[in-house]
Design a protein around this motif. Structure first.
Motif, PDB file in Angstrom:
ATOM      1  N   LEU A 358      33.759  90.557  97.642  1.00  0.00           N
ATOM      2  CA  LEU A 358      34.178  91.853  98.712  1.00  0.00           C
ATOM      3  C   LEU A 358      33.407  92.760  98.082  1.00  0.00           C
ATOM      4  N   THR A 359      34.413  92.838  96.787  1.00  0.00           N
ATOM      5  CA  THR A 359      33.457  94.587  96.655  1.00  0.00           C
ATOM      6  C   THR A 359      32.734  94.286  95.302  1.00  0.00           C
ATOM      7  N   LEU A 360      32.228  93.056  95.115  1.00  0.00           N
ATOM      8  CA  LEU A 360      30.973  92.960  93.893  1.00  0.00           C
ATOM      9  C   LEU A 360      29.663  92.819  94.551  1.00  0.00           C
ATOM     10  N   SER A 361      29.955  92.212  95.349  1.00  0.00           N
ATOM     11  CA  SER A 361      28.422  92.112  96.764  1.00  0.00           C
ATOM     12  C   SER A 361      27.978  93.201  96.341  1.00  0.00           C
ATOM     13  N   ALA A 362      26.143  93.544  96.636  1.00  0.00           N
ATOM     14  CA  ALA A 362      26.125  94.341  97.128  1.00  0.00           C
ATOM     15  C   ALA A 362      25.916  96.102  96.452  1.00  0.00           C
ATOM     16  N   GLY A 363      26.989  95.676  95.395  1.00  0.00           N
ATOM     17  CA  GLY A 363      26.890  96.783  94.337  1.00  0.00           C
ATOM     18  C   GLY A 363      28.063  96.951  94.055  1.00  0.00           C
ATOM     19  N   THR A 364      29.291  96.579  93.299  1.00  0.00           N
ATOM     20  CA  THR A 364      30.338  96.664  92.784  1.00  0.00           C
ATOM     21  C   THR A 364      31.047  98.398  92.590  1.00  0.00           C
ATOM     22  N   SER A 365      32.505  98.320  93.138  1.00  0.00           N
ATOM     23  CA  SER A 365      32.914  99.335  93.489  1.00  0.00           C
ATOM     24  C   SER A 365      32.711 100.309  92.295  1.00  0.00           C
ATOM     25  N   GLU A 366      32.417  99.339  91.177  1.00  0.00           N
ATOM     26  CA  GLU A 366      31.970 100.616  90.068  1.00  0.00           C
ATOM     27  C   GLU A 366      31.081 101.383  90.485  1.00  0.00           C
ATOM     28  N   ILE A 367      29.793 101.187  90.703  1.00  0.00           N
ATOM     29  CA  ILE A 367      28.751 101.194  90.663  1.00  0.00           C
ATOM     30  C   ILE A 367      28.456 102.248  91.574  1.00  0.00           C
ATOM     31  N   MET A 368      29.529 101.623  93.145  1.00  0.00           N
ATOM     32  CA  MET A 368      30.050 102.676  94.074  1.00  0.00           C
ATOM     33  C   MET A 368      29.706 104.188  94.073  1.00  0.00           C
ATOM     34  N   LEU A 369      31.197 103.970  92.518  1.00  0.00           N
ATOM     35  CA  LEU A 369      32.206 105.620  92.197  1.00  0.00           C
ATOM     36  C   LEU A 369      30.871 105.935  91.493  1.00  0.00           C
ATOM     37  N   ASP A 370      30.377 105.793  90.645  1.00  0.00           N
ATOM     38  CA  ASP A 370      28.861 105.787  89.760  1.00  0.00           C
ATOM     39  C   ASP A 370      28.310 106.828  90.299  1.00  0.00           C
ATOM     40  N   ILE A 371      27.996 105.935  91.647  1.00  0.00           N
ATOM     41  CA  ILE A 371      27.117 106.578  92.513  1.00  0.00           C
ATOM     42  C   ILE A 371      27.921 108.379  93.151  1.00  0.00           C
ATOM     43  N   VAL A 372      28.533 107.697  93.584  1.00  0.00           N
ATOM     44  CA  VAL A 372      29.729 109.203  93.917  1.00  0.00           C
ATOM     45  C   VAL A 372      29.666 109.862  93.623  1.00  0.00           C
ATOM     46  N   ALA A 373      29.991 109.815  91.760  1.00  0.00           N
ATOM     47  CA  ALA A 373      30.212 110.405  91.156  1.00  0.00           C
ATOM     48  C   ALA A 373      29.012 111.541  90.634  1.00  0.00           C
ATOM     49  N   ALA A 374      28.198 110.692  90.574  1.00  0.00           N
ATOM     50  CA  ALA A 374      26.934 111.108  90.564  1.00  0.00           C
ATOM     51  C   ALA A 374      26.203 112.331  91.489  1.00  0.00           C
ATOM     52  N   GLU A 375      26.586 112.797  92.766  1.00  0.00           N
ATOM     53  CA  GLU A 375      26.421 113.547  93.557  1.00  0.00           C
ATOM     54  C   GLU A 375      27.277 114.537  93.798  1.00  0.00           C
ATOM     55  N   LEU A 376      28.675 114.298  92.455  1.00  0.00           N
ATOM     56  CA  LEU A 376      29.604 115.802  92.735  1.00  0.00           C
ATOM     57  C   LEU A 376      29.224 116.613  92.365  1.00  0.00           C
ATOM     58  N   GLU A 377      29.298 118.529  93.673  1.00  0.00           N
ATOM     59  CA  GLU A 377      28.560 119.176  93.326  1.00  0.00           C
ATOM     60  C   GLU A 377      29.704 120.246  93.129  1.00  0.00           C
ATOM     61  N   ALA A 378      29.979 121.310  92.436  1.00  0.00           N
ATOM     62  CA  ALA A 378      31.573 122.250  92.681  1.00  0.00           C
ATOM     63  C   ALA A 378      30.036 123.377  93.432  1.00  0.00           C
TER      64      ALA A 378
END
Length: 735
Positions: A358-378
């Motif tokens: 479940l945490t691999l399909s459609a993108g691993t949880s780590e990739i999801m966190l990468d996507i979210v982290a890239a969008e973090l803005e102060a």
């Protein structure tokens, strides 16, 4: 529970459920179950579903959809398919992923060529992205699409595709050119799976649903199979993946497995408080993840694809479903000595085997966190900092006005305790100037009747600013008293930390007397928000239900002290409570108070996280901002996802209350998630800010201290967990 459905959508659910209960569909479901196959061929069932028009209800009618149906109605169908026992992977692949992608990106001709057959259950689709050497890193894929005179020739190998053996067509990613860059030269194609050169084989695995290897050996496809512009497939691929990452299918798995575990025999029930509490915690997460997924679906329908929002939803739902599967196996046993019936044991065991994927399909949880982290803005800071995006213009306007007013009128003193009487009064005057005390009050009381969602937003913004929240006590007194106060004033919640089990005070009445009629004499030590000029809202335990008293500060019989976390503790010594002090019994009003409290805690965590994001973007070590280190970025992204889940729970509870739905479960869930999430998030914010967080150079410590101070304001997390789990484990609401 019906997650924020309108009355019309509830009727739609009943219609869908009735359709799925027709003899033909029930007979096909029975035959599938009787087959004993772990992965039966469900295409005949899907053809029946296609005849009913249920597979793609939110599509335009020209392609097989139903008039008047949107994302909410489609989500209801998906939920009911799972409830009825319909294997859903073909629906997810065919309709929710490939079909929706063609609907948003395909040409008019492509839509007419493929969508009607998909909607009728006559054609099935899969996706061909992953390769043996390209999993999460799709920029590394090697499948080549060589342009030829009348189309393209595809050569390569795809792996780990689900339902490829049943698919008639596949959405395939291939490289049409090389040399320009890893993410340039990619294109997407609709590949007929019966074309010459397509070879399919099954990969051995532990899950009920098999993975497949698909070899493309010079497969010829026409030019009209190219989706989008040649070489521009990367951005389209990101959109396609976002459509795949709504999280709904994972949330539905979690709900199904949760229900299966609860339908088995004890050990979840009376006498096992720890199991009951864990049931409550997981049930709260499932509801929030489900709601979050529904919101992403509807947002995609209204405003396009938000990759970061989809990543958050997928992360929350898949992690929750995985945890539910592990919990079900640990509670009942996944081995031969488990205590379930054979059917339920098979369901729990299948869930346990599926869980790692479940945490691999459609993108691993780590990739999801990468996507979210890239969008973090102060945040931009100051009075002009914008409110978070939201569909409700009233809330957006309110948040802007609150932030501007608080920034202009309340001094930013990181050292001053939030409960300082002068600070409480300053905040109250700012709120009063905006008319906040009348926001939730009914129009019959000359209020604005804007609903709990608006009151919750007020509390959230106060928490975000790290300020005291005198509105909570005022709103509770107003709710319990049945109308607006003649002279609105800040009120300090006192003694509510002992809820839901009772009061922290010993309450004695005259022989044969009652609290309401005769008052009481109280003793004990409880926590309050502030001691100064603000009256106290004190909860008193009664024989059947608690009562709320409003006490003036100037009265003998109690004395305040302060702890190192800014907490103010009041000791009552045979203090007299008169009948005039009694506001009323505490009943459903507690649900509204819980939602406000959860919102305040959410704001506290948001304020801490915003400071952490800003600091880690500015602080440089080893030649770059520390937020760019994956360990730091992922930590902040996980905090962001956890707060999104909490925000979903609060929004659901507010909606239930404002629309007259039963609110207790949703309100308890929201406060439970807040009590468990906020101390952790603020602690992480302190950690990434380093030693500076321990000084007055940053104010993140204010949020950190507020988190522990307020996490148990209306009841400790372990009590809330038990309360949330009690109804679920006793045969009540399953999630």
């Amino acid at each position: 529970m019906d997650l924020d459905l309108t009355d019309e959508q509830r009727l739609w659910r009943a219609r869908v459920r009735s359709t799925l209960d027709t003899p033909a569909i029930r007979a096909e479901l029975t035959a599938l179950e009787a087959s004993g196959e772990a992965e039966p061929d469900v295409r005949a069932l899907y053809r029946l579903l296609g005849e009913t028009g249920l597979l793609a209800v939110d599509w335009p009618t020209a392609y097989g959809g139903r008039a008047g149906c949107g994302a909410a109605e489609a989500a209801v169908v998906a939920e009911e398919l799972v409830r009825a026992g319909v294997p859903d992977t073909l629906h997810v692949n065919t309709i929710q992923i490939v079909g929706r992608f063609l609907l948003s990106t395909g040409t008019h001709r492509q839509r007419h060529r493929w969508l009607p057959g998909l909607a009728r259950g006559e054609t099935f689709a899969c996706v061909l992205y992953t390769e043996p050497g390209a999993g999460s890193d799709l920029g590394a894929l090697q499948t080549a699409a060589e342009p030829v005179e009348d189309g393209y020739r595809l050569t390569g190998v795809k792996s780990f595709s689900v339902k490829a053996d049943l698919a008639d067509v596949a959405l395939c990613a291939a490289r049409t050119s090389t040399g320009a860059g890893r993410y340039q030269g990619l294109s997407l194609f609709m590949v007929p799976m019966d074309a010459d050169g397509v070879r399919r084989s099954t990969l051995d695995g532990i899950t009920d649903e098999s993975f497949h290897r698909v070899e493309l050996d010079g497969v010829h496809v026409g030019g009209d199979t190219l989706v989008g512009t040649e070489g521009q497939g990367w951005s389209l691929l990101l959109d396609a993946l976002a459509l795949e990452r709504t999280g709904l299918d994972y949330a539905l798995r979690a709900r199904r497995w949760f229900g299966a575990a609860l339908s088995g025999p004890a050990p979840i029930g009376p006498g096992n408080d720890a199991a009951v509490a864990e049931t409550g915690r997981l049930g709260a997460r499932i509801n929030a993840a489900h709601w979050l997924a529904r919101r992403v679906l509807e947002d995609q329908e209204e405003g396009g694809v938000d990759g970061a929002a989809a990543a958050v939803a997928k992360y929350c739902a898949s992690e929750t479903a995985q945890e539910v599967a592990h919990w079900a196996a640990s509670v009942h046993g996944s081995g031969p000595h488990g205590c379930l019936s054979s059917d339920l044991h098979a369901a729990v065991d299948a869930a346990y085997r599926e869980a790692p994927g479940l945490t691999l399909s459609a993108g691993t949880s780590e990739i999801m966190l990468d996507i979210v982290a890239a969008e973090l803005e102060a945040p931009t800071g100051g009075a002009a900092s914008p409110p978070p995006p939201g569909a409700d213009p009233v809330l957006a306007t309110l948040r802007t006005a609150l932030r501007n007013t608080l920034a202009e009128t309340v001094p930013d003193d990181a050292q001053e305790a939030p409960g300082c009487p002068a600070r409480v009064q300053t905040v109250w005057e700012a709120l009063d100037g905006l008319g906040v005390p009348l926001y939730e009050t009914g129009t019959d009381q000359e209020g604005l009747d804007l609903g709990l969602s608006v009151g919750a937003a007020v509390c959230e913004e106060l928490g975000r600013a790290g300020l005291p929240d005198p509105y909570r006590g005022h709103a509770l007194i107003t709710d319990v008293g049945g109308g607006a106060e003649t002279t609105p004033a800040p009120v300090s919640l006192t003694g509510f930390e002992a809820l839901p089990t009772g009061s922290g005070l010993t309450v004695r009445t005259a022989p044969g007397g009652t609290v309401e009629r005769d008052g009481a004499r109280v003793s004990g030590t409880v926590v309050t928000e502030s001691v100064g000029t603000a009256p106290l809202a004190v909860v008193l335990a009664g024989p059947e239900r608690p009562w709320v008293a409003r006490l003036p500060v100037a009265r003998s019989g109690w004395s305040p002290t302060t702890t190192g976390t800014w907490a103010r503790v009041i000791s009552f010594e045979r203090a007299d409570i008169t009948p005039d002090d009694i506001v009323g019994p505490l009943g459903p009003e507690l649900d509204r108070a819980r939602v406000r409290q959860a919102s305040y805690l959410l704001g506290v965590a948001e304020g801490a996280l915003e400071q952490a994001v800003a600091f880690t973007g500015e602080r440089r070590q080893f030649g770059r901002p520390i937020r760019e280190f994956q360990a730091v970025g992922h930590l902040l992204a996980r905090c962001t996802a956890r707060l999104a889940l909490l925000r979903a729970a609060i929004s659901l509870a507010s909606w239930c209350c404002d629309t007259g739905r039963p609110t207790t479960t949703a309100a308890v869930d929201a406060l439970l998630l807040a009590a468990q999430t906020v101390p952790s998030v603020t602690s992480h914010a302190m950690h990434v800010c380093g030693v500076r967080a321990l000084t007055t150079g940053l104010s993140v410590h204010r949020h950190y201290r507020l988190a522990v101070l307020d996490a148990a304001r209306l009841g400790a997390a372990h009590h809330l967990s038990f309360l949330a789990g009690r109804g679920r484990s006793s045969g009540g609401e399953r999630a």
